[in-house]
Enzyme design. Structure first.
Site, PDB file in Angstrom:
ATOM      1  N   HIS A 287       0.862  -1.180   0.000  1.00 28.65           N
ATOM      2  CA  HIS A 287       0.000   0.000   0.000  1.00 28.65           C
ATOM      3  C   HIS A 287       0.898   1.230   0.000  1.00 28.65           C
ATOM      4  O   HIS A 287       1.631   1.464   0.958  1.00 28.65           O
ATOM      5  CB  HIS A 287      -0.893  -0.019   1.255  1.00 28.65           C
ATOM      6  CG  HIS A 287      -2.003   0.989   1.241  1.00 28.65           C
ATOM      7  ND1 HIS A 287      -1.780   2.349   1.207  1.00 28.65           N
ATOM      8  CD2 HIS A 287      -3.344   0.840   1.270  1.00 28.65           C
ATOM      9  CE1 HIS A 287      -2.936   2.985   1.212  1.00 28.65           C
ATOM     10  NE2 HIS A 287      -3.906   2.092   1.247  1.00 28.65           N
ATOM     11  N   GLU A 336      -3.233  14.075  12.066  1.00 33.26           N
ATOM     12  CA  GLU A 336      -4.235  13.754  11.056  1.00 33.26           C
ATOM     13  C   GLU A 336      -5.647  14.054  11.563  1.00 33.26           C
ATOM     14  O   GLU A 336      -6.119  13.425  12.511  1.00 33.26           O
ATOM     15  CB  GLU A 336      -4.154  12.276  10.675  1.00 33.26           C
ATOM     16  CG  GLU A 336      -2.768  11.814  10.225  1.00 33.26           C
ATOM     17  CD  GLU A 336      -2.716  10.324   9.964  1.00 33.26           C
ATOM     18  OE1 GLU A 336      -3.791   9.685   9.969  1.00 33.26           O
ATOM     19  OE2 GLU A 336      -1.611   9.787   9.772  1.00 33.26           O
ATOM     20  N   HIS A 366      -2.684   4.300  15.303  1.00 34.44           N
ATOM     21  CA  HIS A 366      -4.001   4.149  14.695  1.00 34.44           C
ATOM     22  C   HIS A 366      -3.895   3.179  13.527  1.00 34.44           C
ATOM     23  O   HIS A 366      -2.817   2.703  13.188  1.00 34.44           O
ATOM     24  CB  HIS A 366      -4.547   5.503  14.230  1.00 34.44           C
ATOM     25  CG  HIS A 366      -3.655   6.205  13.243  1.00 34.44           C
ATOM     26  ND1 HIS A 366      -2.541   6.918  13.630  1.00 34.44           N
ATOM     27  CD2 HIS A 366      -3.694   6.290  11.888  1.00 34.44           C
ATOM     28  CE1 HIS A 366      -1.945   7.429  12.567  1.00 34.44           C
ATOM     29  NE2 HIS A 366      -2.622   7.049  11.494  1.00 34.44           N
TER      30      HIS A 366
END
Length: 432
Positions: A287, A336, A366
């Site tokens: 990714h 974020e 996270h």
């Protein structure tokens, strides 16, 4: 004010030297400030950067208007201020909010602002403040922000943004940017509106460099739209509100401040349709970093370090082989703040819904919730399209402090950490 149903026209491009006139010959030829401007107009300069910035960085626009902006009485501090002005102590805890409730009483764009978080006072040339807006009536006053450039992300309801340089119409899945100091009015086209705002106190937003991607991709310059000149010649009393060092001040005018008949320059409002973003992703494995989804960026003096990045997670194909496809587990130097415009986010099976928001601060761990993680590990890795979705992120290099109002709203989810609680160890040293 009544909405003008005349179809809006736009100019295409990003960072261009635009020009527009609502009356033929209203723009002076060959100079900026003639002794007598056409039609008896006044010439006025709106500077978005210092005079001595590099030419490639300079932002300024010449306005030819009916009444100079200087004609106004003293500003008085308003009794009603923006909710969330008081910031709370910094917290390393992960935060998530349900959609904020729409107002029951008549509320315009200004009265419906709630500051969610910020990382700098308005008198510093860096940082960002993040808001949500909730409204159910059009503004009957005008506003400008002396503290920063505004990036608007509608989530519910269409808006018409009537600015000094012309009008923009934006809907969910589109964004709009209004330069620091530009006067505007927000009109609601659908009765109710909700959305997100990043107030950029730093360098003006620009397109990110593409590096090895090449000369095309991500947000293409031709898809950004700037309005054409459109003026109001009204002599009715009107309140002009400005935001100055975080506070609202107002004065009463005897005319509309949206009276610019012609203009030229590159310090302009613009809109962009997020559905036109040319998404880049892997066609092999792993990714890629989410920076490949950057739409706009405000840089700092440190190369590669953003004051703020505006990043989206649009519909896209997932084809990576032998890969955990959701966004990976992460501890980030950056901070974020995420929102969701429509659909679902692929790293959260539940709890993060359109109109909601989350905040993951510097080094706060996270990643996918337990349900999303389990599904991804067991998935049959066929090509899969994530559709009907649009999440976004305001990512900033400075720690965001949530406002006291954001921490006290009933929309705050007190059980957010629970979405990771059922992650279990599957480690087996006897089996690779």
């Amino acid at each position: 004010m009544n909405l003008d149903s005349t179809a809006l026209a736009y100019q295409s491009g990003f960072g261009n030297e635009f020009s527009s006139e609502a009356l033929p010959g209203a723009l002076p030829v060959g100079q900026n400030s003639p002794q007598k401007a056409p039609y008896g107009l006044y010439a006025e300069l709106l500077s978005g950067t210092a005079f001595t910035m590099a030419r490639s960085e300079a932002r300024r626009t010449w306005l030819y208007r009916i009444t100079p902006s200087a004609k106004h009485p003293p500003f008085r501090r308003l009794e009603r201020q923006i909710a969330g002005a008081e910031l709370d102590a910094p917290t390393p805890n992960r935060l998530r909010w349900d959609p904020l409730a729409l107002p029951e009483q008549p509320t315009d764009f200004l009265d419906g602002l709630l500051r969610m978080a910020a990382n700098a006072p308005g008198d510093k040339p860096a940082g960002v403040s993040i808001y949500q807006y909730l409204a159910n009536r059009s503004m009957e006053r005008c506003f400008y922000d002396a503290d920063g450039e505004l990036l608007l992300v509608p989530q519910l309801g269409r808006l018409r943004l009537c600015t000094e340089l012309g009008a923009l119409q934006v809907e969910p899945l589109e964004i709009a940017v209004i330069p620091r100091g530009m006067k505007f009015r927000v009109e609601l086209l659908d009765g109710e509106a909700r959305g997100y705002i990043a107030e950029n106190h730093g360098a003006p937003l620009r397109l990110p460099d593409l590096g090895p991607i090449g000369s095309n991709g991500l947000a293409n310059p031709r898809d950004f739209l700037t309005p054409v000149a459109r003026y109001e010649d009204s002599r009715q009393p009107l309140q002009l509100v400005q935001k100055y060092l975080g506070e609202l001040w107002a004065c009463e005018l005897d005319h509309s401040p949206l009276d610019v008949v012609a203009w030229h320059g590159n310090n302009v409002p613009y809109k962009y349709d997020l559905r036109r973003f040319n998404t880049i992703g892997t066609v092999s494995f792993d990714h890629p970093d989410p920076s490949i989804f950057t739409v706009l960026t405000s840089p700092t003096s440190v190369p590669g370090l953003a004051n703020i990045d505006f990043v989206i997670f649009p519909p896209r194909w997932m084809v990576a082989e032998n890969t955990f496809r959701p966004p990976w587990f992460h501890r980030n130097l950056m901070n974020e703040f995420m929102g969701l415009i429509q659909g679902a986010y692929d790293a959260k099976a539940g709890g993060f819904v359109p109109g909601g928001a989350s905040l993951h601060s510097c080094m706060s761990a996270h990643g996918p919730d337990a349900e999303s993680c389990d599904k991804a590990i067991a998935a049959d890795l066929k090509p899969h399209r994530i559709d009907q979705t649009m999440a976004f992120m305001f990512e900033t290099s400075q720690v965001l402090r949530p406002s006291r109002a954001a921490l006290e709203t009933p929309a705050l989810q007190n059980d957010y950490d629970a979405c990771w609680a059922s992650l279990v160890s599957t480690f087996n040293p006897q089996r690779r």
